[in-house]
Design a protein around this motif. Sequence first.
Motif: not given
Length: 180
Positions: A62-64, A84-89, A129-130, A135-137
């Motif tokens: 689960e990333v954004v 840069d990159g996809p990060w989880c919460r 951050y928003r 994202l879910p945990p």
Amino acid sequence: MTASDQPRPHSPGDAFVPKYRLPDWYLDHATPPADPAPVAWHSVDNPAIDFAARCRMCAAAEVVPVTIRSHQGLLVWMRGQSLDGPWCRRCGTSFIRKYSTRTLCLGWWNPLSLLVGAPAALVANAAAYRQLRRLPPPVPLPGHPQPDLGRPVLQRPPAYVALIPLACCIALIAALVSRI
């Protein structure tokens, strides 16, 4: 009886090569593998997992995709950093806290940084951050540790270093206004 007198199962010059034959009871009930080349459970490079679409740190699914920024205003020049990159919460929040604290501590020491660079980095981190908070945990893959969240930004002492140049700027503006 000495060690040299004991029987040996085979000697180096012997043509005997031990082979293991699976028992018949196992062969009767064994199912053939569905995949001709199965990936071992302990494999590090599992081709079934697309790491490009997972978190850069913990490989959570689960990333954004966000960019985390930091700005340092040195006396004469400025320096910016970004991740840069996809990060989880959790991983994204950890790096946003680290980079925002660094920006609050070191981002105000150049006049142009005071007006443009540091506020732009902080606004970009707030927007990232928003997105991460929605994202879910995360559930990381085994063997991929998550970073420590640490304290929130305003509970870290280096974040308050930003008050020094801000107070100097307000004092300078107040002195200029009082002369007019």
